[in-house]
Design a protein around this motif. Structure first.
Motif, short mmCIF file in Angstrom:
data_model
loop_
_atom_site.label_atom_id
_atom_site.label_comp_id
_atom_site.label_asym_id
_atom_site.label_seq_id
_atom_site.Cartn_x
_atom_site.Cartn_y
_atom_site.Cartn_z
N GLU B 227 29.52 24.98 53.72
CA GLU B 227 30.65 25.62 53.03
C GLU B 227 30.16 26.37 51.80
N ALA B 228 29.26 25.73 51.06
CA ALA B 228 28.74 26.37 49.84
C ALA B 228 28.07 27.69 50.20
N VAL B 229 27.24 27.65 51.21
CA VAL B 229 26.51 28.86 51.59
C VAL B 229 27.48 29.93 52.07
N ASN B 230 28.47 29.52 52.89
CA ASN B 230 29.42 30.50 53.39
C ASN B 230 30.25 31.12 52.28
N ASN B 231 30.47 30.35 51.22
CA ASN B 231 31.27 30.88 50.11
C ASN B 231 30.42 31.59 49.07
N GLY B 232 29.14 31.73 49.36
CA GLY B 232 28.28 32.52 48.48
C GLY B 232 27.74 31.79 47.27
N VAL B 233 27.68 30.47 47.32
CA VAL B 233 27.06 29.74 46.21
C VAL B 233 25.56 29.97 46.26
N LYS B 234 24.99 30.32 45.13
CA LYS B 234 23.55 30.53 45.09
C LYS B 234 22.91 29.21 44.69
N ILE B 235 22.03 28.68 45.53
CA ILE B 235 21.42 27.38 45.25
C ILE B 235 19.98 27.58 44.83
N LEU B 236 19.63 27.09 43.66
CA LEU B 236 18.25 27.17 43.20
C LEU B 236 17.62 25.79 43.31
N GLY B 237 16.64 25.66 44.20
CA GLY B 237 15.98 24.37 44.36
C GLY B 237 14.81 24.25 43.39
N GLU B 238 14.35 23.04 43.17
CA GLU B 238 13.22 22.75 42.27
C GLU B 238 13.36 23.48 40.94
N THR B 239 14.58 23.52 40.48
CA THR B 239 14.86 24.17 39.20
C THR B 239 15.61 23.16 38.32
N VAL B 240 15.10 22.95 37.13
CA VAL B 240 15.72 21.97 36.24
C VAL B 240 16.55 22.70 35.20
#
Lengths: 385, 613
Positions: B227-240
């Motif tokens: 759902e997050a991806v479909n709604n355009g949420v930008k996910i930054l991994g390994e980021t604090v």
């Protein structure tokens, strides 16, 4: 219950005054009021160093006395001050500044028995191989200076005061100095009124606000300074190193005996002095200059940063005692301009003499608050950071 | 920059091992290991359990958590230290580990009672001669390396990245994902930062839990990510997310050391919760770790923590994981301090699943030379009994992660029903700072279903605060959360209501009902470590409270160094507060917590030097 002395501010200066008062005259009723925990202000936020090399003779003489006390503080208080005399190293990159330092050394520092050592580029590189110092004119080493654990000095005085029957109230902010008929009556705190014959304001950056409630205005400006420690390494930086290149923005770097590298820069900061927050401006400026001076720091990371105040007076020197125009019984010990911790022990001694005997000790005379009106400013230019 | 989009991250929740073997050198000895494993895990797989010396006593230490704040360090080739949880195995990596303790360290441990906190204040070390002697010894025995000191030209540091957004969600667990989905559904531009390499938080390894009305926990996370991806949420991994400074909202990418400057309108803090250690004798031996670390070893790195283990702390998580352990052929016993009566449901549940449980354990002592080999326990002060074990997993209690919220001027409250110190906030996540909201267990430990509903509400509110309209679903989500609490979790409900009331009235709020801390077992206090980074023991706390008359955490910190090591108080602050409270008779809120300082994870100078602001 009426107190003989109420000290506003439970930092190292306030506690030192309370300690030497009680030591000089046991049985006095002394209370120290602190708005937060002990040493909340600059006492726990400073770089914990002592030095004797100041630009003005008055400060040099004062600092020498204070250093003597600091070094023997372990015996006095039963608290090890974690003393380490690693020295101060000024890295000088232009002839003009060097001349001024040489002149100071001849005229003042040597005169009182604390000469500095001038090192040329080769010697500096030999002693401190990690420094990137192309274009260095001279390094000036003041080996008599060093580091001391600021918390332990504060705690030492705190427990000393408690042991000698003084009262220390934490979380008890002073709201107002109560004056009646041009005489101090006591202080109004959040938790009630405390009656006192004498009130000494040693509240660091908050002194100006508190003195205002008694109608006294002294020229102080708290300036926020930021400081940070990096992850510990084996100790390799011995002295406190000050980079005098103008483009380095007053960079200084040192390392605690526990191995944490620590340092700061002087940069144009945002003005909200009483909020102890930090800025990215500090972090990035410091990082750039620090890596430039000591490339090895590239490997290190900031572990924790914080900020505190330099409580600047117009001539960068402390203000002790009272002005006769003020309400009777009101004294100050403030405006330390970043030198409060290193001056604190001797401030306690002279203030105790002044308060109990009513005389003004010779070394205290130049620091009276009246000097601003009379135009006897102290020429102090050596403020680090 | 590490910028992944959902599906790649959670494909089967577990990290895919690359199955590429590489050779690393440990103290010159070649080892064949999988590529890309955290070094600590690679060492564990090869039977190297202790690889670091502790700060004061020089005890041999392995990892206790698999997170970056662990105190242990290893040296790498060019002579400086790295964090063995962040450092990944690669071909030809040369590391130096401390696998032996020196004679001096052994001696100090034997005479540890002479080296109580503040021992340098005694007359001998106070003298000029004694102090210089000690100072030189300290310098020599500090367990750190020196960075390479040669003056070299340094390539220009990486430039910072700027990201503008409406809503910034910190944390990619259940709460963070729920909030991000809700915010993005309401039309807000949303960025989510996650410190580890994949989203899902705790549910990455508790993925078969059945949540009332929501299906299995693993499915729930997968759906949320989609759902997050479909709604355009930008996910930054390994980021604090490092914290908020006067002039910047700072992020830090662990993959390439880049500093990120965010420009969000609203920040949702959903940093979740974490375990804390149990305090018992020699709780610092290698192979004593958090339950989450043992679980991660098994489920993410495919490494058996051992064939036989003890879990300290009986709760839903530990039962669930014990089951998983047993399926994989690991024999486990769960021990807990509380008695049967307090834990009836859990004890029954464990019995149904054939898990051995020992309750009412009053004393625990770990034994073993270079790693734990057995636990000596006694029940209700009775005879001592020996449990042979290869590893110990600790999960006595969970506390909210306050590393981000603790930096702000958000007052902290104390409520032992929802995890001790919590940031004071309202039902809907509002705090006294206008643009900061708190979601999920970061504001107090919540059951998962509740976390899901309440965090959605926080997400809708965040989008509204960022300038959008308030979604109709907002009230519904709040009500669903409350209803679930009412029917299943009355204790948590009353805690949240108390907090909401305190927040609105602006009160300091404290709830503490324990007679003795449930994380603290009987035993020799000089062998019970509260702080692993600075080697602070319970004996030190007793000394400070009883001899020094010191109970405020700010002073305790400055005297003992508690909380100034690499974990910056994450692991110790709750235990220290409740132990000091029970020693001094003050409430934990009076003891207080020291202010959390920027940054969340140590920030490389090299990375900061590239920031232009």
């Amino acid at each position: 219950m009426k107190r003989d002395y109420v000290i506003v501010g439970g930092g190292v200066v306030g506690l030192s005054i309370a300690y030497y008062l009680l030591k000089k005259k046991p049985g006095l009723k002394v209370s120290v009021l602190e708005k937060n925990y002990i040493g909340y202000g600059a006492s726990t936020r400073n770089g914990s160093h002592i030095r004797v090399h100041f630009w003005s003779e008055e400060n040099v003489r004062f600092a020498i006395e204070s250093r003597k006390l600091m070094i023997n503080l372990g015996k006095e208080l039963g608290w090890n001050p974690i003393l380490y005399l690693g020295g101060y190293l000024w890295l000088i990159f232009d002839e003009h500044t060097l001349k001024a330092y040489e002149e100071m050394n001849r005229r003042v520092w040597s005169k009182y028995g604390y000469p500095v050592i001038f090192l040329d580029e080769k010697e500096v590189k030999q002693r401190y191989p990690y420094l990137n110092i192309s274009g260095l004119v001279k390094g000036v080493l003041g080996p008599q200076n060093g580091k001391i654990h600021h918390d332990f000095v504060t705690f030492g005085y705190y427990y000393g005061v408690k042991k000698r029957g003084g009262k220390v109230f934490e979380y008890n902010p002073v709201e107002e100095l109560v004056v009646d008929d041009n005489k101090i009556k006591g202080v109004q705190t959040k938790n009630g009124f405390i009656e006192a014959d004498n009130v000494i304001v040693a509240a660091g950056a908050w002194s100006k606000l508190i003195l205002k409630t008694a109608g006294v205005d002294i020229p102080l400006t708290p300036v926020r300074k930021e400081l940070g420690v990096m992850e510990p390494t084996k100790p390799f930086i011995e002295p406190l190193i000050i980079d005098m290149r103008p483009e380095s923005q007053g960079l200084y770097i040192c390392q605690t005996p526990r191995g944490e590298v620590m340092g700061s820069v002087d940069y144009p900061h945002v003005k909200n002095e009483y909020e102890f927050t930090n800025t990215m401006k500090y972090l990035s400026t410091f990082a750039r200059h620090a890596i430039n001076l000591i490339p090895a720091l590239k490997y290190l990371s900031f572990l924790r940063i914080w900020s505190g105040d330099y409580n600047m007076s117009p001539d960068h020197s402390h203000i002790l005692g009272r002005d006769d125009k003020w309400p009777e019984g009101l004294y100050v010990a403030t405006g330390f301009s970043g030198h409060g911790f290193m001056m604190a022990p001797y401030v306690g001694v002279v203030m105790a003499d002044h308060l109990i005997d009513g005389v003004i000790p010779e070394l205290m005379k130049p620091f009276l608050p009246t000097r601003f009106e009379e135009g006897r400013l102290i020429k102090e230019m050596m403020v680090i950071g | 920059m590490a910028c992944f989009y959902g599906p790649r991250l959670v494909s089967n929740v577990h990290r895919k091992e690359s199955y590429n073997l590489v050779t690393i050198y440990v103290n010159g000895v070649p080892l064949s290991v999988y590529k890309g494993l955290p070094l600590a895990v690679a060492l564990y797989r090869n039977g190297i359990y202790g690889f670091s010396r502790s700060y004061k006593y020089g005890r041999l230490r392995g990892f206790y958590s698999l997170d970056w704040w662990g105190a242990e360090r290893v040296g790498i080739e060019d002579g400086f230290e790295e964090n063995p949880y962040v450092l990944q195995t690669r071909e030809g990596l040369k590391v130096s580990c401390e696998m032996n303790v020196t004679m001096l360290n052994k001696l100090i441990w034997v005479f540890r009672n002479l080296f109580k906190v503040g021992f340098y204040n005694n007359w001998f070390f106070r003298s000029r001669f004694g102090w210089n002697l000690l100072l030189n010894t300290i310098k020599k025995t500090l367990p750190y390396n020196t960075p390479p000191l040669k003056v070299v030209d340094i390539p220009p540091p990486p430039k910072n990245i700027s990201i503008e957004t409406d809503v910034l969600v910190v944390g990619g667990g259940l709460a963070g994902l729920s909030a991000a989905v809700a915010a993005s559904k309401s039309g807000a531009k949303t960025v989510l930062v996650e410190a580890t390499y994949s989203v899902g938080g705790r549910l990455r390894y508790i993925d078969e839990l059945n949540l009332e009305g929501l299906g299995s926990s693993g499915e729930l996370i997968k759906n949320l990510v989609n759902e997050a991806v479909n709604n355009g949420v930008k996910i930054l991994g390994e980021t604090v997310f490092q914290g908020i400074l006067d002039d910047a909202y700072v992020g830090y990418s662990l993959t390439n050391n880049t500093t990120i400057l965010f420009k969000p309108k609203v920040v949702v803090v959903a940093t979740g919760s974490r375990e804390i250690p149990a305090i018992f004798e020699e709780n610092d031996l290698p192979r004593i770790m958090y339950l989450s670390a043992a679980t991660r070893l098994l489920k993410i790195y495919n490494t058996l923590p051992g064939r036989k283990g003890v879990i300290i702390g009986l709760n839903n998580d530990s039962i669930h994981i014990a089951e998983e352990f047993m399926r994989r052929g690991i024999k486990v016993t769960i021990v807990d301090k509380r008695r049967d009566g307090e834990l009836r449901d859990l004890v029954e549940e464990a019995a149904e699943k054939n898990i051995e449980v020992i309750t009412g354990v009053t004393r625990i002592a770990a034994k073993g030379a270079n790693g734990v080999s057995s636990l000596e326990i006694s029940v209700d002060g009775g005879a001592r009994r020996r449990l042979n074990t290869f590893f110990v997993a600790m999960s006595p209690y969970r506390v909210p992660d306050m590393e981000v919220s603790g930096q702000f001027k958000i007052a902290s409250a104390f409520d032992v029903r929802i995890g001790g110190f919590v940031p004071l906030h309202a039902w809907n996540g509002e705090t006294n700072m206008d643009n900061i909201l708190i979601a999920g267990s970061a504001g107090g430990i919540l059951p998962m279903e509740v976390e899901y509903h309440l965090s959605r509400a926080v997400g809708y509110l965040a989008a509204h605060k960022a300038g959008g309209k308030l979604d109709d679903e907002y009230d519904n989500a709040l009500n669903m959360g409350r209803k679930t609490l009412e029917s299943n979790y009355p204790e948590t409900l009353s805690a949240l209501e108390d907090m909401d009331k305190a927040f609105k009235e602006g009160n300091a709020y404290s709830y503490y009902s324990w007679r003795k801390p449930i994380t603290w077992y009987e035993g020799d206090p000089s062998k019970q470590f509260v702080c692993y980074s600075m080697d602070v023991t319970v004996a030190d706390l007793i000394h400070m409270v009883e001899d020094m008359d010191m109970y405020r955490m700010e002073l305790v910190k400055r005297f003992s160094g508690l909380g100034t090591g690499s974990c910056q108080g994450r692991d110790c602050i709750f235990n220290a507060a409740v132990i000091i409270s029970s020693l001094s008779g003050k409430t934990p809120l009076e003891v207080g917590r020291f202010r959390t300082r920027y940054p969340v994870i140590p920030h490389k100078l090299y990375s900061l030097a590239g920031v232009e602001i």
